[in-house]
Design a protein around this motif. Structure first.
Motif, PDB file in Angstrom:
ATOM      1  N   PHE A  73       0.855  -1.189   0.000  1.00 30.80           N
ATOM      2  CA  PHE A  73       0.000   0.000   0.000  1.00 30.80           C
ATOM      3  C   PHE A  73       0.888   1.235   0.000  1.00 30.80           C
ATOM      4  CE2 PHE A  73      -2.748   3.032   2.590  1.00 30.80           C
ATOM      5  CZ  PHE A  73      -3.453   3.443   1.488  1.00 30.80           C
ATOM      6  N   TYR A  74       0.683   2.101  -0.985  1.00 30.84           N
ATOM      7  CA  TYR A  74       1.471   3.310  -1.112  1.00 30.84           C
ATOM      8  C   TYR A  74       0.637   4.342  -1.853  1.00 30.84           C
ATOM      9  CZ  TYR A  74       2.044   1.834  -5.948  1.00 30.84           C
ATOM     10  OH  TYR A  74       1.781   1.453  -7.244  1.00 30.84           O
ATOM     11  N   SER A  75       1.100   5.593  -1.809  1.00 29.86           N
ATOM     12  CA  SER A  75       0.418   6.661  -2.523  1.00 29.86           C
ATOM     13  C   SER A  75       1.124   6.880  -3.859  1.00 29.86           C
ATOM     14  CB  SER A  75       0.441   7.956  -1.702  1.00 29.86           C
ATOM     15  OG  SER A  75      -0.073   9.024  -2.464  1.00 29.86           O
ATOM     16  N   LYS A  76       0.472   6.505  -4.939  1.00 31.24           N
ATOM     17  CA  LYS A  76       1.078   6.637  -6.267  1.00 31.24           C
ATOM     18  C   LYS A  76       1.522   8.066  -6.584  1.00 31.24           C
ATOM     19  CE  LYS A  76      -0.042   5.649 -11.108  1.00 31.24           C
ATOM     20  NZ  LYS A  76      -1.056   5.058 -12.009  1.00 31.24           N
ATOM     21  N   PRO A  77       0.762   9.116  -6.211  1.00 31.92           N
ATOM     22  CA  PRO A  77       1.226  10.474  -6.523  1.00 31.92           C
ATOM     23  C   PRO A  77       2.568  10.836  -5.903  1.00 31.92           C
ATOM     24  CG  PRO A  77      -1.115  10.501  -6.019  1.00 31.92           C
ATOM     25  CD  PRO A  77      -0.619   9.130  -5.681  1.00 31.92           C
ATOM     26  N   MET A  78       2.991  10.108  -4.866  1.00 34.40           N
ATOM     27  CA  MET A  78       4.274  10.408  -4.235  1.00 34.40           C
ATOM     28  C   MET A  78       5.465   9.980  -5.082  1.00 34.40           C
ATOM     29  SD  MET A  78       3.661  11.870  -1.294  1.00 34.40           S
ATOM     30  CE  MET A  78       5.081  11.601  -0.243  1.00 34.40           C
ATOM     31  N   ILE A  79       5.233   9.086  -6.056  1.00 36.38           N
ATOM     32  CA  ILE A  79       6.349   8.547  -6.831  1.00 36.38           C
ATOM     33  C   ILE A  79       7.057   9.628  -7.639  1.00 36.38           C
ATOM     34  CG2 ILE A  79       6.933   6.999  -8.737  1.00 36.38           C
ATOM     35  CD1 ILE A  79       4.848   5.063  -7.741  1.00 36.38           C
ATOM     36  N   SER A  80       6.286  10.559  -8.201  1.00 37.35           N
ATOM     37  CA  SER A  80       6.902  11.560  -9.087  1.00 37.35           C
ATOM     38  C   SER A  80       7.635  12.663  -8.340  1.00 37.35           C
ATOM     39  CB  SER A  80       5.840  12.179 -10.006  1.00 37.35           C
ATOM     40  OG  SER A  80       4.853  12.861  -9.264  1.00 37.35           O
ATOM     41  N   THR A  81       7.720  12.573  -7.007  1.00 35.14           N
ATOM     42  CA  THR A  81       8.546  13.509  -6.230  1.00 35.14           C
ATOM     43  C   THR A  81       9.621  12.771  -5.441  1.00 35.14           C
ATOM     44  OG1 THR A  81       7.086  13.445  -4.279  1.00 35.14           O
ATOM     45  CG2 THR A  81       6.594  15.088  -5.974  1.00 35.14           C
ATOM     46  N   ALA A  82       9.786  11.482  -5.717  1.00 38.66           N
ATOM     47  CA  ALA A  82      10.625  10.647  -4.855  1.00 38.66           C
ATOM     48  C   ALA A  82      12.123  10.840  -5.073  1.00 38.66           C
ATOM     49  CB  ALA A  82      10.259   9.177  -5.038  1.00 38.66           C
ATOM     50  N   PHE A  83      12.546  11.192  -6.293  1.00 36.84           N
ATOM     51  CA  PHE A  83      13.974  11.395  -6.526  1.00 36.84           C
ATOM     52  C   PHE A  83      14.494  12.563  -5.702  1.00 36.84           C
ATOM     53  CE2 PHE A  83      13.705   8.650 -10.265  1.00 36.84           C
ATOM     54  CZ  PHE A  83      14.968   8.067 -10.281  1.00 36.84           C
ATOM     55  N   ALA A  84      13.811  13.692  -5.788  1.00 41.56           N
ATOM     56  CA  ALA A  84      14.277  14.893  -5.088  1.00 41.56           C
ATOM     57  C   ALA A  84      14.259  14.707  -3.572  1.00 41.56           C
ATOM     58  CB  ALA A  84      13.430  16.101  -5.483  1.00 41.56           C
ATOM     59  N   LYS A  85      13.386  13.844  -3.092  1.00 42.12           N
ATOM     60  CA  LYS A  85      13.312  13.588  -1.652  1.00 42.12           C
ATOM     61  C   LYS A  85      14.185  12.422  -1.232  1.00 42.12           C
ATOM     62  CE  LYS A  85       8.624  15.414  -1.355  1.00 42.12           C
ATOM     63  NZ  LYS A  85       7.196  15.106  -1.106  1.00 42.12           N
ATOM     64  N   ALA A  86      14.944  11.871  -2.202  1.00 47.06           N
ATOM     65  CA  ALA A  86      15.853  10.750  -1.931  1.00 47.06           C
ATOM     66  C   ALA A  86      15.128   9.573  -1.300  1.00 47.06           C
ATOM     67  CB  ALA A  86      17.010  11.207  -1.040  1.00 47.06           C
ATOM     68  N   LYS A  87      13.928   9.305  -1.806  1.00 46.10           N
ATOM     69  CA  LYS A  87      13.125   8.212  -1.277  1.00 46.10           C
ATOM     70  C   LYS A  87      13.403   6.920  -2.050  1.00 46.10           C
ATOM     71  CE  LYS A  87      10.469  10.305   1.851  1.00 46.10           C
ATOM     72  NZ  LYS A  87      10.405   9.901   3.273  1.00 46.10           N
ATOM     73  N   GLN A  88      13.806   5.897  -1.332  1.00 47.78           N
ATOM     74  CA  GLN A  88      13.923   4.576  -1.927  1.00 47.78           C
ATOM     75  C   GLN A  88      12.529   3.961  -2.033  1.00 47.78           C
ATOM     76  OE1 GLN A  88      16.626   3.176  -3.207  1.00 47.78           O
ATOM     77  NE2 GLN A  88      17.852   4.992  -2.679  1.00 47.78           N
ATOM     78  N   PRO A  89      12.331   3.000  -2.946  1.00 51.05           N
ATOM     79  CA  PRO A  89      10.989   2.422  -3.128  1.00 51.05           C
ATOM     80  C   PRO A  89      10.353   1.916  -1.840  1.00 51.05           C
ATOM     81  CG  PRO A  89      12.417   1.764  -4.920  1.00 51.05           C
ATOM     82  CD  PRO A  89      13.291   2.507  -3.947  1.00 51.05           C
ATOM     83  N   ASP A  90      11.141   1.233  -1.003  1.00 53.14           N
ATOM     84  CA  ASP A  90      10.559   0.691   0.229  1.00 53.14           C
ATOM     85  C   ASP A  90      10.097   1.791   1.171  1.00 53.14           C
ATOM     86  OD1 ASP A  90      10.941  -1.886  -0.620  1.00 53.14           O
ATOM     87  OD2 ASP A  90      12.804  -2.201   0.517  1.00 53.14           O
ATOM     88  N   GLN A  91      10.676   2.977   1.058  1.00 53.13           N
ATOM     89  CA  GLN A  91      10.274   4.086   1.924  1.00 53.13           C
ATOM     90  C   GLN A  91       8.940   4.691   1.497  1.00 53.13           C
ATOM     91  OE1 GLN A  91      14.179   6.131   1.326  1.00 53.13           O
ATOM     92  NE2 GLN A  91      14.142   6.362   3.556  1.00 53.13           N
ATOM     93  N   LEU A  92       8.515   4.406   0.271  1.00 55.35           N
ATOM     94  CA  LEU A  92       7.237   4.924  -0.211  1.00 55.35           C
ATOM     95  C   LEU A  92       6.066   4.040   0.198  1.00 55.35           C
ATOM     96  CD1 LEU A  92       8.239   5.991  -3.840  1.00 55.35           C
ATOM     97  CD2 LEU A  92       7.979   7.457  -1.827  1.00 55.35           C
ATOM     98  N   ALA A  93       6.349   2.811   0.583  1.00 53.46           N
ATOM     99  CA  ALA A  93       5.279   1.876   0.948  1.00 53.46           C
ATOM    100  C   ALA A  93       4.902   2.062   2.406  1.00 53.46           C
ATOM    101  CB  ALA A  93       5.727   0.446   0.688  1.00 53.46           C
ATOM    102  N   ASN A  94       3.614   2.218   2.660  1.00 46.98           N
ATOM    103  CA  ASN A  94       3.128   2.369   4.028  1.00 46.98           C
ATOM    104  C   ASN A  94       2.915   1.030   4.718  1.00 46.98           C
ATOM    105  OD1 ASN A  94       2.126   4.795   2.377  1.00 46.98           O
ATOM    106  ND2 ASN A  94       1.861   5.510   4.478  1.00 46.98           N
TER     107      ASN A  94
END
Length: 415
Positions: A73-94
């Motif tokens: 479960f994750y928020s898809k809209p967060m993906i397109s800002t993930a590079f600038a926030k240095a978010k790894q894929p696992d960090q986007l999953a709730n």
């Protein structure tokens, strides 16, 4: 705290969608396995939010969720800002699929592809398994539109439409510096904004004469374009990519106008369209999406659709707000209550943080024209009919502060 809150905030020119985790759900009663289950196909934001809303209405009916991916479960809209926030894929999953199964008291089957649907018998097949349903919900979302490319470098062309796609793309970008993005619409612009701020060199190819051409009037589009150009984005308008060939460890892209762009990789971001695969299996009526009425009922009894795959009473909207409204309504319908969707005014925050954008697009085929106050970076545009009715607006920069005032004056999408 609400079962699922999605809040959109603009702070220091950052727009993001926040999904609250660990929602408070009433204690689940013992599941009544004598009842036919509700089956939801899809575990994106639409599927999981519906499941949470449904469990508020009904804690006893069996719930089966089917997904072709890993079910996180994750928020898809967060993906397109993930590079600038240095978010790894696992960090986007709730949450994992196991977490969600426990929370929802649901049978969640990951990497499971529906192969057959029989609306008359009310059964579907996943491989060799047959599942009987009482009510079926299609929440299969949208899929990326593929660019019509030729050449031997297509393996170095990526698209991102989910967390697994983002994982593949982010992994491939390790050690890369120059990226060619195909498309300057909403998705392409958000990625250009995100990646240029992450240290990448970005070229964007777009057949239209400006960015966000289907969403914004020209003056607002120019405000966004100039902000991204000042950050280093290079645009190539009025042409398309025809070939992508390998060039060493990178690619060579040949454009229709004869230009050639060298890059390390390509991100194809020309948009999405509803995934109608399941509608085809069940012979449902479709147009641009799966046709439903305002109760999310499709042309087949006990089959419903919501989210990016659903065209609700003529409205096909790839945004979070209509999805949330539809999930609340459908949870009641699945619980044998009468309910209908009533879309109001639902402004969209475009995550071009270098130039914040809020847009409430006018209805499809609306008759009117844009009235624009242009201050360069700060653009306030209103879409007004000849009778003086406000049907939409577009705001950039500091003008985004007028969102609430204009929302209150704009005609709702549905009466």
């Amino acid at each position: 705290m609400a079962v699922s809150q999605i809040a959109v905030a603009v702070k220091e020119k950052v727009a993001e969608v926040i999904v609250e985790s660990a929602p408070e759900i009433a204690a689940i009663a013992e599941i009544d396995w004598d009842r036919k289950p509700v089956v939801i196909v899809g575990t994106g934001l639409a599927g999981y939010h519906l499941a949470r809303e449904f469990r508020k209405q009904d804690s006893e009916t069996p719930l089966i969720m089917l997904t072709a991916d890993d079910g996180r479960f994750y928020s898809k809209p967060m993906i397109s800002t993930a590079f600038a926030k240095a978010k790894q894929p696992d960090q986007l999953a709730n949450s994992t699929a196991a977490d969600m199964a426990e929370e929802l008291q649901a049978d969640i089957r990951i990497f499971s592809k529906v192969t057959e649907i029989d609306p008359e018998l009310q059964v579907l097949k996943v491989g060799e398994d047959t599942i009987e349903y009482g009510k079926l919900v299609l929440a299969s979302g949208a899929k990326c539109i593929e660019a019509p490319l030729t050449g031997d470098g297509l393996s170095r062309v990526y698209s991102v439409n989910d967390l697994l796609g983002y994982t593949r793309f982010r992994t491939a970008m390790v050690g890369k510096k120059k990226i060619l993005i195909i498309g300057a619409g909403l998705i392409g612009s958000e990625y250009a904004n995100d990646m240029i701020q992450s240290g990448f060199m970005i070229d964007v190819v777009e057949p239209m004469p400006n960015v966000l051409g289907t969403l914004l009037p020209e003056q607002a589009a120019h405000a966004v374009q100039e902000s991204l150009e000042q950050a280093g984005v290079q645009y190539h308008f009025g042409t398309v990519v025809e070939r992508v060939d390998k060039s060493g460890n990178g690619i060579k892209a040949t454009l229709a106008n004869g230009s050639v762009i060298e890059a390390d990789a390509v991100l194809s971001a020309i948009g999405v369209r509803p995934d109608l695969t399941l509608a085809s299996l069940s012979k449902l009526d479709t147009n641009r999406g799966i046709l439903t009425d305002r109760s999310l009922q499709t042309s087949a009894k006990n089959i419903y659709a919501l989210g990016d795959c659903a065209e609700v009473d003529g409205n096909l909207l790839f945004y979070v707000a209509p999805l949330m409204e539809s999930a609340r309504v459908l949870s009641k319908v699945l619980s044998d209550q009468q309910a209908q969707v009533h879309y109001g005014v639902m402004p969209v925050m475009v995550k071009t943080t270098l130039c914040p954008v809020v847009v409430s697009p006018p209805p499809r085929d609306a008759e009117g024209e844009w009235h624009v106050n242009d201050d360069g970076y700060n653009v306030l545009a209103r879409y007004i009919t000849s009778e003086g009715r406000l049907l939409g607006f577009a705001l950039t920069g500091d003008a985004t502060r007028e969102k609430d005032a204009l929302t209150a004056k704009t005609q709702p999408l549905m009466s």
